[in-house]
Design an enzyme around this catalytic site. Sequence first.
Site, PDB file in Angstrom:
ATOM      1  N   TYR A 124       1.667  70.957 -18.123  1.00  0.00           N
ATOM      2  CA  TYR A 124       2.926  71.662 -17.909  1.00  0.00           C
ATOM      3  C   TYR A 124       3.043  72.033 -16.436  1.00  0.00           C
ATOM      4  O   TYR A 124       2.154  72.683 -15.881  1.00  0.00           O
ATOM      5  CB  TYR A 124       2.951  72.886 -18.807  1.00  0.00           C
ATOM      6  CG  TYR A 124       4.143  73.787 -18.659  1.00  0.00           C
ATOM      7  CD1 TYR A 124       5.438  73.287 -18.689  1.00  0.00           C
ATOM      8  CD2 TYR A 124       3.975  75.154 -18.507  1.00  0.00           C
ATOM      9  CE1 TYR A 124       6.537  74.135 -18.573  1.00  0.00           C
ATOM     10  CE2 TYR A 124       5.062  76.004 -18.391  1.00  0.00           C
ATOM     11  CZ  TYR A 124       6.332  75.488 -18.425  1.00  0.00           C
ATOM     12  OH  TYR A 124       7.403  76.322 -18.297  1.00  0.00           O
ATOM     13  N   LEU A 125       4.124  71.631 -15.810  1.00  0.00           N
ATOM     14  CA  LEU A 125       4.319  71.811 -14.375  1.00  0.00           C
ATOM     15  C   LEU A 125       4.136  73.257 -13.913  1.00  0.00           C
ATOM     16  O   LEU A 125       3.579  73.510 -12.859  1.00  0.00           O
ATOM     17  CB  LEU A 125       5.702  71.301 -13.956  1.00  0.00           C
ATOM     18  CG  LEU A 125       6.054  71.454 -12.482  1.00  0.00           C
ATOM     19  CD1 LEU A 125       5.138  70.597 -11.624  1.00  0.00           C
ATOM     20  CD2 LEU A 125       7.501  71.092 -12.241  1.00  0.00           C
ATOM     21  N   ASN A 126       4.594  74.212 -14.683  1.00  0.00           N
ATOM     22  CA  ASN A 126       4.490  75.600 -14.239  1.00  0.00           C
ATOM     23  C   ASN A 126       3.089  76.174 -14.361  1.00  0.00           C
ATOM     24  O   ASN A 126       2.849  77.308 -13.960  1.00  0.00           O
ATOM     25  CB  ASN A 126       5.503  76.482 -14.976  1.00  0.00           C
ATOM     26  CG  ASN A 126       6.909  76.232 -14.472  1.00  0.00           C
ATOM     27  OD1 ASN A 126       7.108  75.570 -13.466  1.00  0.00           O
ATOM     28  ND2 ASN A 126       7.888  76.753 -15.172  1.00  0.00           N
ATOM     29  N   TYR A 127       2.160  75.418 -14.935  1.00  0.00           N
ATOM     30  CA  TYR A 127       0.741  75.778 -14.915  1.00  0.00           C
ATOM     31  C   TYR A 127       0.069  74.819 -13.950  1.00  0.00           C
ATOM     32  O   TYR A 127      -0.789  74.034 -14.300  1.00  0.00           O
ATOM     33  CB  TYR A 127       0.095  75.645 -16.295  1.00  0.00           C
ATOM     34  CG  TYR A 127       0.629  76.572 -17.356  1.00  0.00           C
ATOM     35  CD1 TYR A 127       1.397  77.687 -17.043  1.00  0.00           C
ATOM     36  CD2 TYR A 127       0.356  76.336 -18.689  1.00  0.00           C
ATOM     37  CE1 TYR A 127       1.878  78.536 -18.029  1.00  0.00           C
ATOM     38  CE2 TYR A 127       0.820  77.173 -19.686  1.00  0.00           C
ATOM     39  CZ  TYR A 127       1.575  78.268 -19.350  1.00  0.00           C
ATOM     40  OH  TYR A 127       2.043  79.096 -20.321  1.00  0.00           O
TER      41      TYR A 127
END
Length: 140
Positions: free
Chosen positions: A78-81
């Site tokens: 996941y990009l935001n992680y």
Amino acid sequence: MIEVGKIGLVFNPYGGKMGEIPSDATPFPHRKGNIFKMQYSVTWKDPSPGATENFLNEVKMLYSYMTPFVSKNPRSTYLNYRDLDIGVNDFGKNSFEEGQVYGSKYFNDNFDRLVNIKTEVDPQNFFRNEQSIPVRPSKA
């Protein structure tokens, strides 16, 4: 988790309305067929010299242990992680190939479409970070 120490593991449930939206409708592809998203974390206050390496190694051990139970080909994330361990881009002659390594994990089948858009909108790749969408190599 007990063996490796102070590691956190969070499961964010997916499904419901998220599963009704096609995976190519937005850049975020992790929809139908995904039961949940996992987040690994560790927090420490120990300032001793080996603490950082020790705690990061513990997270990597849990991440490795979970391999048989998560998405494959690619192992999605996941990009935001953001995870710099899966690749970074130095924006040299191999920029596209470097971007493909992490981009295919963040965006799955949407990666090529996003690269095409980025190449059209920002051909000089002005807006970038170490894991941004790369532009296509020029055909010069």
